[in-house]
Design a protein around this motif. Structure first.
Motif, mmCIF file in Angstrom:
data_model
loop_
_atom_site.group_PDB
_atom_site.id
_atom_site.type_symbol
_atom_site.label_atom_id
_atom_site.label_comp_id
_atom_site.label_asym_id
_atom_site.label_seq_id
_atom_site.Cartn_x
_atom_site.Cartn_y
_atom_site.Cartn_z
ATOM 1 N N LEU A 79 0.849 -1.193 0.000
ATOM 2 C CA LEU A 79 0.000 0.000 0.000
ATOM 3 C C LEU A 79 0.880 1.237 0.000
ATOM 4 C CD1 LEU A 79 -2.584 -1.052 2.735
ATOM 5 C CD2 LEU A 79 -2.928 -1.075 0.266
ATOM 6 N N GLU A 80 0.442 2.250 -0.707
ATOM 7 C CA GLU A 80 1.182 3.504 -0.757
ATOM 8 C C GLU A 80 1.046 4.231 0.584
ATOM 9 O OE1 GLU A 80 0.908 7.731 -3.053
ATOM 10 O OE2 GLU A 80 0.189 5.954 -4.124
ATOM 11 N N LYS A 81 2.184 4.566 1.200
ATOM 12 C CA LYS A 81 2.191 5.163 2.537
ATOM 13 C C LYS A 81 1.423 6.483 2.583
ATOM 14 C CE LYS A 81 5.624 7.413 4.247
ATOM 15 N NZ LYS A 81 6.827 7.946 4.843
ATOM 16 N N ASN A 82 1.683 7.378 1.644
ATOM 17 C CA ASN A 82 1.025 8.691 1.671
ATOM 18 C C ASN A 82 -0.480 8.579 1.449
ATOM 19 O OD1 ASN A 82 3.426 10.002 2.205
ATOM 20 N ND2 ASN A 82 3.870 10.365 0.047
ATOM 21 N N LYS A 83 -0.880 7.661 0.588
ATOM 22 C CA LYS A 83 -2.309 7.419 0.356
ATOM 23 C C LYS A 83 -2.956 6.868 1.622
ATOM 24 C CE LYS A 83 -5.455 4.916 -2.680
ATOM 25 N NZ LYS A 83 -5.553 3.986 -3.818
ATOM 26 N N ALA A 84 -2.263 5.959 2.294
ATOM 27 C CA ALA A 84 -2.784 5.387 3.536
ATOM 28 C C ALA A 84 -2.999 6.489 4.573
ATOM 29 C CB ALA A 84 -1.829 4.326 4.073
ATOM 30 N N TYR A 85 -2.017 7.341 4.739
ATOM 31 C CA TYR A 85 -2.114 8.441 5.706
ATOM 32 C C TYR A 85 -3.296 9.352 5.372
ATOM 33 C CZ TYR A 85 -0.880 12.710 8.208
ATOM 34 O OH TYR A 85 -0.918 13.825 8.998
ATOM 35 N N LYS A 86 -3.372 9.771 4.134
ATOM 36 C CA LYS A 86 -4.432 10.685 3.696
ATOM 37 C C LYS A 86 -5.821 10.067 3.871
ATOM 38 C CE LYS A 86 -5.915 12.406 -0.720
ATOM 39 N NZ LYS A 86 -5.572 12.582 -2.116
ATOM 40 N N ASN A 87 -5.967 8.806 3.461
ATOM 41 C CA ASN A 87 -7.281 8.173 3.537
ATOM 42 C C ASN A 87 -7.677 7.788 4.956
ATOM 43 O OD1 ASN A 87 -7.808 8.572 0.853
ATOM 44 N ND2 ASN A 87 -7.044 6.573 0.228
ATOM 45 N N LEU A 88 -6.723 7.451 5.815
ATOM 46 C CA LEU A 88 -7.067 7.201 7.214
ATOM 47 C C LEU A 88 -7.588 8.486 7.860
ATOM 48 C CD1 LEU A 88 -4.182 4.830 8.370
ATOM 49 C CD2 LEU A 88 -6.595 4.247 8.050
ATOM 50 N N LYS A 89 -6.999 9.615 7.504
ATOM 51 C CA LYS A 89 -7.484 10.898 8.048
ATOM 52 C C LYS A 89 -8.905 11.173 7.562
ATOM 53 C CE LYS A 89 -5.168 14.152 9.147
ATOM 54 N NZ LYS A 89 -4.414 15.132 9.854
ATOM 55 N N LEU A 133 -9.957 -0.248 4.021
ATOM 56 C CA LEU A 133 -10.085 1.035 4.716
ATOM 57 C C LEU A 133 -9.194 2.077 4.057
ATOM 58 C CD1 LEU A 133 -11.379 2.451 7.223
ATOM 59 C CD2 LEU A 133 -9.281 1.878 8.450
ATOM 60 N N VAL A 134 -7.973 1.698 3.736
ATOM 61 C CA VAL A 134 -7.011 2.616 3.115
ATOM 62 C C VAL A 134 -7.397 2.937 1.675
ATOM 63 C CG1 VAL A 134 -4.620 2.770 2.284
ATOM 64 C CG2 VAL A 134 -5.091 2.046 4.620
ATOM 65 N N ASN A 135 -7.885 1.954 0.941
ATOM 66 C CA ASN A 135 -8.214 2.151 -0.477
ATOM 67 C C ASN A 135 -9.640 2.635 -0.708
ATOM 68 O OD1 ASN A 135 -5.674 1.476 -1.520
ATOM 69 N ND2 ASN A 135 -6.112 -0.702 -1.276
ATOM 70 N N CYS A 136 -10.399 2.795 0.353
ATOM 71 C CA CYS A 136 -11.721 3.423 0.376
ATOM 72 C C CYS A 136 -12.961 2.564 0.152
ATOM 73 C CB CYS A 136 -11.770 4.657 -0.514
ATOM 74 S SG CYS A 136 -10.771 5.983 0.185
#
Length: 95
Positions: free
Chosen positions: A3-13, A74-77
Motif C-alpha cells: 500500500l502507498e504510505k502517503n495514500k494510507a495516511y491521507k485516507n485514514l485521516k 479502509l485505506v483504499n476506500c
C-alpha cells in the motif's frame, strides 16, 4: 500486498483518524476517537519513503483491530468509516 504510505495516511485521516499530539521524530501517530474517547491508534514511519509492505500492513491492521484485507479496504476506500465503526462494535472494541 503493498500500500502507498502517503495514500494510507491521507485516507485514514478521511476516515476519522487524527494526528496525535504525541509523536516522535521517526513516526506519525494517528488516533481514532469514538464518542470523544480514543479507541485505538496506529503509526506510520515519518522519514521513510517506502510503501507499506506486508509486515507493516499486518502491524497496522492489528493496531486498527482489522484483518489485513479490511485494513487495505479502509485505506483504499471501499470500507467506509461507518463500516469500520461497525466492525469495531462487532469485535467488542466499542461499548
Amino acid at each position: 500486498m503493498v500500500l502507498e504510505k502517503n495514500k494510507a495516511y491521507k485516507n485514514l485521516k478521511k476516515k476519522g483518524f487524527v494526528d496525535s499530539a504525541d509523536h516522535s521524530n521517526d513516526h506519525k501517530y494517528l488516533e481514532f476517537f469514538y464518542e470523544g474517547k480514543m479507541i485505538l491508534y496506529t503509526k506510520l514511519s515519518h522519514g521513510s519513503k517506502k510503501d507499506l509492505d506486508d509486515y507493516l500492513i499486518k502491524q497496522m491492521s492489528s493496531q486498527c483491530k482489522l484483518t489485513k484485507q479490511q485494513f487495505a479496504d479502509l485505506v483504499n476506500c471501499p470500507l467506509s468509516e461507518e463500516a469500520f465503526i461497525e466492525i469495531l462494535r462487532k469485535g467488542g472494541e466499542l461499548e
